[in-house]
Design a protein around this motif. Structure first.
Motif, short mmCIF file in Angstrom:
data_model
loop_
_atom_site.label_atom_id
_atom_site.label_comp_id
_atom_site.label_asym_id
_atom_site.label_seq_id
_atom_site.Cartn_x
_atom_site.Cartn_y
_atom_site.Cartn_z
N ILE A 8 51.94 -10.58 -23.02
CA ILE A 8 51.22 -11.25 -23.87
C ILE A 8 50.41 -9.23 -24.29
O ILE A 8 49.62 -8.92 -23.28
N VAL A 9 50.94 -8.68 -25.24
CA VAL A 9 50.66 -7.64 -25.33
C VAL A 9 49.29 -7.99 -26.60
O VAL A 9 49.76 -8.18 -27.61
N LEU A 10 48.55 -6.64 -26.47
CA LEU A 10 47.52 -6.16 -27.77
C LEU A 10 47.87 -4.90 -28.06
O LEU A 10 47.80 -3.74 -26.90
N VAL A 11 47.85 -4.55 -29.15
CA VAL A 11 47.98 -3.21 -29.92
C VAL A 11 46.74 -3.06 -30.76
O VAL A 11 46.59 -4.53 -31.53
N GLY A 12 46.23 -1.86 -31.17
CA GLY A 12 45.63 -1.33 -32.42
C GLY A 12 44.79 -0.68 -32.09
O GLY A 12 44.77 -0.14 -31.20
N PHE A 13 43.87 -0.52 -32.80
CA PHE A 13 43.50 1.40 -32.50
C PHE A 13 42.29 1.34 -31.73
O PHE A 13 42.11 0.21 -31.28
N MET A 14 41.12 2.02 -31.64
CA MET A 14 40.73 2.86 -30.85
C MET A 14 39.99 1.77 -31.09
O MET A 14 39.32 1.69 -32.44
N ALA A 15 38.88 0.62 -30.53
CA ALA A 15 37.66 0.06 -30.16
C ALA A 15 37.59 -1.03 -31.75
O ALA A 15 37.19 -1.26 -32.09
N ARG A 73 58.44 -4.13 -17.79
CA ARG A 73 59.40 -4.55 -16.42
C ARG A 73 58.90 -6.03 -16.02
O ARG A 73 59.99 -6.43 -15.71
N ARG A 74 57.46 -5.86 -16.29
CA ARG A 74 56.54 -7.15 -15.44
C ARG A 74 56.58 -8.75 -16.37
O ARG A 74 57.52 -8.34 -17.54
N ARG A 75 55.93 -9.39 -15.97
CA ARG A 75 56.14 -10.63 -17.28
C ARG A 75 54.75 -11.33 -16.41
O ARG A 75 54.02 -10.82 -15.32
N GLY A 76 54.44 -11.49 -17.42
CA GLY A 76 52.92 -12.51 -17.15
C GLY A 76 51.77 -12.20 -17.23
O GLY A 76 51.03 -12.26 -16.38
N LEU A 77 52.11 -10.64 -18.00
CA LEU A 77 50.78 -10.37 -17.90
C LEU A 77 50.32 -9.99 -19.46
O LEU A 77 51.17 -9.98 -20.25
N VAL A 78 48.61 -9.97 -19.33
CA VAL A 78 47.92 -9.54 -20.47
C VAL A 78 48.12 -7.95 -20.89
O VAL A 78 47.18 -7.35 -19.62
N ILE A 79 49.22 -7.53 -21.43
CA ILE A 79 49.18 -5.47 -21.49
C ILE A 79 47.98 -5.57 -22.57
O ILE A 79 47.74 -5.07 -24.52
N ASP A 80 46.93 -3.87 -21.97
CA ASP A 80 46.15 -3.92 -22.95
C ASP A 80 46.51 -2.51 -23.56
O ASP A 80 46.12 -1.69 -22.73
N LEU A 95 58.46 -2.83 -25.01
CA LEU A 95 57.39 -4.06 -24.62
C LEU A 95 57.81 -4.79 -25.39
O LEU A 95 57.65 -5.88 -25.13
N ARG A 96 59.21 -5.09 -25.97
CA ARG A 96 59.01 -6.02 -27.10
C ARG A 96 59.32 -7.06 -26.74
O ARG A 96 59.34 -8.77 -26.69
N PRO A 97 60.35 -7.34 -25.77
CA PRO A 97 61.42 -8.19 -25.09
C PRO A 97 60.61 -8.99 -24.02
O PRO A 97 59.54 -8.60 -23.31
N ASN A 98 60.61 -10.40 -24.68
CA ASN A 98 60.34 -10.87 -23.51
C ASN A 98 58.41 -11.12 -23.79
O ASN A 98 57.08 -10.90 -22.69
N SER A 99 57.98 -11.20 -24.89
CA SER A 99 56.59 -10.63 -24.99
C SER A 99 56.03 -11.00 -26.49
O SER A 99 56.70 -11.70 -27.02
N ILE A 100 54.88 -11.62 -26.32
CA ILE A 100 54.27 -11.70 -27.59
C ILE A 100 53.15 -10.83 -28.00
O ILE A 100 52.30 -10.94 -26.88
N SER A 101 53.36 -10.69 -29.54
CA SER A 101 52.14 -9.21 -29.24
C SER A 101 51.20 -9.52 -30.34
O SER A 101 52.01 -9.91 -31.42
N PHE A 102 50.67 -8.62 -30.34
CA PHE A 102 48.79 -9.42 -31.49
C PHE A 102 48.45 -7.88 -31.46
O PHE A 102 47.75 -7.35 -30.51
N TYR A 103 48.55 -7.73 -33.01
CA TYR A 103 48.06 -6.83 -33.85
C TYR A 103 46.40 -7.34 -33.88
O TYR A 103 46.36 -7.49 -34.65
N LEU A 104 44.83 -6.36 -33.02
CA LEU A 104 43.84 -6.65 -33.55
C LEU A 104 43.35 -5.39 -33.94
O LEU A 104 43.22 -4.50 -34.57
N TYR A 105 43.66 -6.06 -35.75
CA TYR A 105 43.19 -4.96 -36.92
C TYR A 105 41.27 -5.05 -37.33
O TYR A 105 41.06 -6.27 -37.31
#
Ligand code: S3P
Length: 174
Positions: A8-15, A73-80, A95-105
């Motif tokens: 699970i990949v979390l992206v977005g701006f600072m704060a 390269r790893r699996r089952g992580l929540v990546i901040d 990051l994209r392969p084998n991930s689900i990503s969320f943009y915190l707007y």
């Protein structure tokens, strides 16, 4: 609910609430959380402000890229992901392969409200941080929107963000 094998990949701006959200998601889903910023600090043995001041932003981005590749390269992580990660195509490619990503707007005003008076984000240590936030976010927003889902993170109620992400994960076909 079953634990996703994907990252699970979390992206977005600072704060934008990535740190709290990632910790809460990891706790609720029983997954391991990693933060690209923490991994960089561990590796360099100095705070991010010192890395920027002593070694420069390009050096920081190089270490960031390496850390992103290792996490991907790893699996089952929540990546901040630090706020700059998603601004680079090669980080998305890793990051994209084998991930689900969320943009915190979070809008510039929300970011400004949350970062006012703090000095731990070198890019915002300028005379007019709100203008800087607006300028950087305008450039980065299209890159953040490459995420699979966008979640509104303007309210200071991160519980809602966590809830929204968990609902999306539950609704996914397994
Ligand atoms: C940055 C965001 C920071 C950190 C560094 C650079 C950016 O992470 O990686 O200060 O370029 O937006 P957070 O998004 O966790 O604050």
């Amino acid at each position: 609910m079953s634990i996703p094998l994907q990252n699970i990949v979390l992206v977005g701006f600072m704060a934008s609430g990535k740190t709290f959200t990632s910790k809460e998601l990891a706790r609720r889903l029983g997954m391991e959380r990693v933060s690209t910023d923490d991994l960089i600090v561990d590796r360099e043995k100095m705070p991010i402000t010192d890395i920027f001041a002593q070694k420069g932003e390009p050096y920081f981005r190089e270490i960031e890229r390496a850390v992103v590749r290792e996490c991907a390269r790893r699996r089952g992580l929540v990546i901040d992901c630090g706020g700059g990660v998603a601004a680079f195509d090669e980080n998305w490619a890793a990051l994209r392969p084998n991930s689900i990503s969320f943009y915190l707007y979070a809008a510039p005003e929300s970011v400004h409200r949350r970062t006012k008076g703090k000095t731990d984000r070198p890019l915002l240590n300028v005379d007019d941080p709100l203008s800087k936030i607006k300028e950087l976010l305008a450039k980065r927003d299209p890159h953040y929107r490459k995420a699979d889902f966008v979640v509104d993170s303007n309210e200071d109620n991160i519980g809602k963000v966590v809830h929204a992400i968990i609902s999306i994960l539950q609704d996914r076909p397994s």
